[in-house]
Design a protein around this motif. Structure first.
Motif, PDB file in Angstrom:
ATOM      1  N   SER A  45       0.826  -1.212   0.000  1.00 27.25           N
ATOM      2  CA  SER A  45       0.000   0.000   0.000  1.00 27.25           C
ATOM      3  C   SER A  45       0.862   1.265   0.000  1.00 27.25           C
ATOM      4  CB  SER A  45      -0.971   0.013   1.178  1.00 27.25           C
ATOM      5  OG  SER A  45      -0.276   0.054   2.401  1.00 27.25           O
ATOM      6  N   ASP A  49       1.046   4.156  -2.833  1.00 27.12           N
ATOM      7  CA  ASP A  49       0.937   5.583  -2.505  1.00 27.12           C
ATOM      8  C   ASP A  49       2.051   6.366  -3.191  1.00 27.12           C
ATOM      9  OD1 ASP A  49      -1.288   5.119  -0.937  1.00 27.12           O
ATOM     10  OD2 ASP A  49      -0.156   5.114   0.964  1.00 27.12           O
ATOM     11  N   LEU A  81       0.125  -5.228  -6.052  1.00 31.34           N
ATOM     12  CA  LEU A  81      -0.869  -5.776  -5.134  1.00 31.34           C
ATOM     13  C   LEU A  81      -1.099  -7.262  -5.379  1.00 31.34           C
ATOM     14  CD1 LEU A  81      -3.377  -2.800  -5.114  1.00 31.34           C
ATOM     15  CD2 LEU A  81      -1.613  -3.340  -3.425  1.00 31.34           C
TER      16      LEU A  81
END
Length: 84
Positions: A45, A49, A81
């Protein structure tokens, strides 16, 4: 004869200084490489970002279009991911 000795000392000193500078540069490069290799890997994550922020900046600088940024971020999200 004394003139030749001075020239030899000057050349030897310059060569030694160059060797020291080269060694110092190598040590600094090795230290940076080690800090990168042994630094913790960010989680997926936080990586996304960073990708989003980088792409937003690229759009602001007119380096890519918004459409390109969206498509590229989607591709990277699948890879990043998908591995998480």
């Amino acid at each position: 004869m004394q003139h030749n000795a001075v020239r030899y000392v000057t050349r030897s000193t310059a060569a030694a200084a160059g060797a020291v500078a080269t060694a110092a540069t190598s040590v600094a490069a090795a230290a940076i490489a080690a800090s990168i290799v042994f630094s913790p890997v960010p989680d997926a994550s936080s990586r996304m970002d960073g990708v989003h922020a980088d792409l937003l900046r690229a759009v602001q600088l007119n380096q890519i279009t918004e459409e390109q940024a969206v498509k590229f971020e989607a591709k990277l999200a699948e890879r990043i991911l998908g591995d998480a």
